[in-house]
Design a protein around this motif. Structure first.
Motif, PDB file in Angstrom:
ATOM      1  N   GLY A  12      37.068  17.299  30.772  1.00  0.00           N
ATOM      2  CA  GLY A  12      37.509  16.245  29.863  1.00  0.00           C
ATOM      3  C   GLY A  12      39.008  16.236  29.683  1.00  0.00           C
ATOM      4  N   GLU A  13      39.613  17.423  29.587  1.00  0.00           N
ATOM      5  CA  GLU A  13      41.065  17.486  29.411  1.00  0.00           C
ATOM      6  C   GLU A  13      41.786  16.989  30.652  1.00  0.00           C
ATOM      7  OE1 GLU A  13      44.374  20.495  27.464  1.00  0.00           O
ATOM      8  OE2 GLU A  13      42.235  20.981  27.438  1.00  0.00           O
ATOM      9  N   LYS A  14      41.246  17.256  31.823  1.00  0.00           N
ATOM     10  CA  LYS A  14      41.854  16.756  33.057  1.00  0.00           C
ATOM     11  C   LYS A  14      41.765  15.234  33.125  1.00  0.00           C
ATOM     12  CE  LYS A  14      41.075  20.865  35.914  1.00  0.00           C
ATOM     13  NZ  LYS A  14      40.345  21.429  37.090  1.00  0.00           N
ATOM     14  N   ILE A  15      40.640  14.693  32.704  1.00  0.00           N
ATOM     15  CA  ILE A  15      40.480  13.234  32.717  1.00  0.00           C
ATOM     16  C   ILE A  15      41.450  12.587  31.745  1.00  0.00           C
ATOM     17  CG2 ILE A  15      38.885  11.363  32.135  1.00  0.00           C
ATOM     18  CD1 ILE A  15      36.613  13.122  33.174  1.00  0.00           C
ATOM     19  N   LEU A  16      41.617  13.199  30.558  1.00  0.00           N
ATOM     20  CA  LEU A  16      42.583  12.670  29.582  1.00  0.00           C
ATOM     21  C   LEU A  16      44.001  12.702  30.141  1.00  0.00           C
ATOM     22  CD1 LEU A  16      41.388  14.151  26.162  1.00  0.00           C
ATOM     23  CD2 LEU A  16      41.346  11.756  26.868  1.00  0.00           C
ATOM     24  N   ARG A  65      32.332   7.996  31.438  1.00  0.00           N
ATOM     25  CA  ARG A  65      33.186   6.811  31.479  1.00  0.00           C
ATOM     26  C   ARG A  65      34.004   6.772  32.768  1.00  0.00           C
ATOM     27  NH1 ARG A  65      32.939   2.832  27.406  1.00  0.00           N
ATOM     28  NH2 ARG A  65      35.189   2.663  27.317  1.00  0.00           N
ATOM     29  N   TYR A  66      34.519   7.924  33.153  1.00  0.00           N
ATOM     30  CA  TYR A  66      35.359   8.008  34.345  1.00  0.00           C
ATOM     31  C   TYR A  66      34.558   7.658  35.592  1.00  0.00           C
ATOM     32  CZ  TYR A  66      39.016   9.788  37.442  1.00  0.00           C
ATOM     33  OH  TYR A  66      40.002   9.906  38.399  1.00  0.00           O
ATOM     34  N   GLU A  67      33.294   8.079  35.614  1.00  0.00           N
ATOM     35  CA  GLU A  67      32.440   7.790  36.764  1.00  0.00           C
ATOM     36  C   GLU A  67      32.209   6.290  36.903  1.00  0.00           C
ATOM     37  OE1 GLU A  67      28.247   9.432  38.697  1.00  0.00           O
ATOM     38  OE2 GLU A  67      28.653   9.664  36.558  1.00  0.00           O
ATOM     39  N   LYS A  68      32.118   5.580  35.769  1.00  0.00           N
ATOM     40  CA  LYS A  68      31.930   4.130  35.806  1.00  0.00           C
ATOM     41  C   LYS A  68      33.212   3.406  36.198  1.00  0.00           C
ATOM     42  CE  LYS A  68      28.217   3.841  32.397  1.00  0.00           C
ATOM     43  NZ  LYS A  68      27.808   3.297  31.071  1.00  0.00           N
ATOM     44  N   GLY A  69      34.355   3.997  35.864  1.00  0.00           N
ATOM     45  CA  GLY A  69      35.628   3.374  36.207  1.00  0.00           C
ATOM     46  C   GLY A  69      36.775   4.009  35.438  1.00  0.00           C
ATOM     47  N   ARG A  70      37.865   4.328  36.135  1.00  0.00           N
ATOM     48  CA  ARG A  70      39.007   4.973  35.468  1.00  0.00           C
ATOM     49  C   ARG A  70      39.581   4.097  34.369  1.00  0.00           C
ATOM     50  NH1 ARG A  70      43.296   6.451  39.909  1.00  0.00           N
ATOM     51  NH2 ARG A  70      42.898   4.246  40.338  1.00  0.00           N
TER      52      ARG A  70
END
Length: 432
Positions: A12-16, A65-70
């Motif tokens: 999660g922190e990497k995605i943020l 959320r990231y999997e659905k779209g950045r």
């Protein structure tokens, strides 16, 4: 193999971090805002959340959320930042929680839906949203959270419709807002918002990418606050009244006379005192279709409560309350606080036509020429700013009092003083 909690947190922190970098590349004027929140797992949430200092997140939610779209993650991140930039967390005290949450989400989503950036392409376009945006556009110039909140309260929507709208505009968890200390992060976000506004005015000039919606809300939130109580004092005139002036009395000479000559003071207290008081004053009310009777009553009550709680009213007062739309509808002469209170108790709005400010100024000018006023210092005009103005500046100060975010201050001529009040300030400030 299922991930453990630590792995989800790390992901999660990497995605943020990735979303923050992408937002910065597309919207560099958000640099200060993007650095203001520290990712944290100290408070559990199933979505994104903030207390205006930390950014709480769910790693599994961000991964989904990231999997659905950045762009969905970027949009959620910016949604949360806009809450902070517009100081929504600091303004939740004293409001109905569910309705304030909905109003804030509607205000922020209306901004996001207007932006045209690659990182925000996952715009939500639904008939329900479009219908509500059109509905709000008919009621307010800028859909700020405060304006939307007041509108939702007036509409008294059925519970099921509120719930449907809440689901439509939901993006983040607002729970930490109310668990944080009052005003948490308010001053720092004020500075960040001002810096962001300046950056947007520079970077977005002429780009046509929808940033004007953000700017409008930031300009409303960052506008200079008017001390209405102090402003009213500028209309006071210096005069004398029969009253002992303790400030001008020299106790040294008084005591010396008593010591030197027994019961014979060398100086007596002054029997008059110079004070600044309002003697001649004009309040004009725009009674066109754009002004409601409830707002006018709130404005008059607020102004009256300020005058009554200070020494502004002199024993001899000449207050004129004028009502005007495209022509003068009423002129009420007030000579005492008691008459003003009676007028307030039986006030009725007259008019509801178009707006023309000129008849009021022509009428007041005629009263001045007829010697009706001795010390007319100014005129307050409660209006939305839309209408025909006099071509020349009057011989007295003229202040146009407008609701922040719901008026057209750019229409006021250079000689007019512009005063902005929050509707909450009117409705709460006018209470006994």
């Amino acid at each position: 193999m299922a991930k453990d909690a630590a792995s989800w947190d790390e992901l999660g922190e990497k995605i943020l971090a990735a979303a923050r970098n992408e937002l910065y590349l597309n919207l560099p004027f958000l640099d200060a805002a993007l650095c203001a929140l520290t990712p944290s797992r100290e408070e559990a949430t199933d979505f994104l959340a903030t207390d205006a200092k930390r950014l709480f997140y769910s790693g599994s939610y961000l991964a989904m959320r990231y999997e659905k779209g950045r762009s969905l993650v970027c949009r959620a991140y910016l949604h949360l930042l806009l809450h902070c930039l517009l100081r929504h967390p600091q303004q939740c005290r004293g409001r109905e929680d569910a309705l304030w949450d909905l109003a804030c989400d509607v205000a922020v989503e209306s901004v996001l839906d207007s932006l045209d950036y690659p990182c925000l392409r996952a715009r939500v376009d639904s008939p329900r949203r479009r219908a509500w945006y059109a509905r709000l556009a008919r009621e307010m110039r800028v859909p700020t959270a405060q304006a939307v909140y007041r509108y939702l309260r007036r509409e008294s929507l059925p519970e099921y419709e509120r719930a449907t709208l809440a689901r439509e505009f939901f993006e983040d968890d607002h729970g930490p807002w109310r668990r944080a200390q009052d005003g948490a992060g308010g001053e720092s976000w004020q500075r960040i918002a001002e810096r962001t506004q300046t950056g947007m005015e520079t970077v977005l000039h002429g780009t046509g990418r929808g940033g004007e919606a953000v700017l409008e809300q930031l300009r409303v939130e960052n506008r200079p606050r008017t001390d209405y109580r102090a402003f009213l004092r500028r209309f006071a005139a210096l005069g004398e009244e029969m009253r002992v002036d303790a400030d001008a009395f020299d106790y040294g000479y008084y005591a010396y006379g008593l010591r030197r000559y027994g019961n014979m003071p060398l100086i007596e207290p002054l029997e008059t005192k110079e004070t600044f008081r309002i003697e001649d004053f004009v309040i004009a009310i725009d009674t066109s279709m754009s002004t409601s009777g409830a707002l006018v009553r709130s404005f008059l009550s607020y102004t009256y409560s300020i005058l009554k709680s200070t020494e502004s009213f002199s024993r001899r007062v000449h207050l004129r309350i004028l009502q005007c739309d495209d022509r003068l509808r009423a002129d009420r002469r007030i000579t005492s606080a008691e008459e003003l209170a009676d007028y307030m108790a039986h006030f009725e709005l007259i008019g509801q036509g178009a707006t023309d400010f000129r008849p009021v100024f022509e009428h007041v000018d005629a009263l001045v020429r007829a010697g009706q006023f001795r010390h007319l210092r100014g005129l307050l005009y409660f209006t939305d700013g839309l209408g025909a103005y006099p071509a020349r500046r009057p011989a007295y100060d003229a202040a146009f009092v407008m609701l922040a975010g719901q008026a057209a201050p750019e229409r006021v001529p250079p000689w007019g003083i512009r005063i902005f009040l929050d509707e909450d300030e009117l409705t709460q400030g006018g209470r006994p």
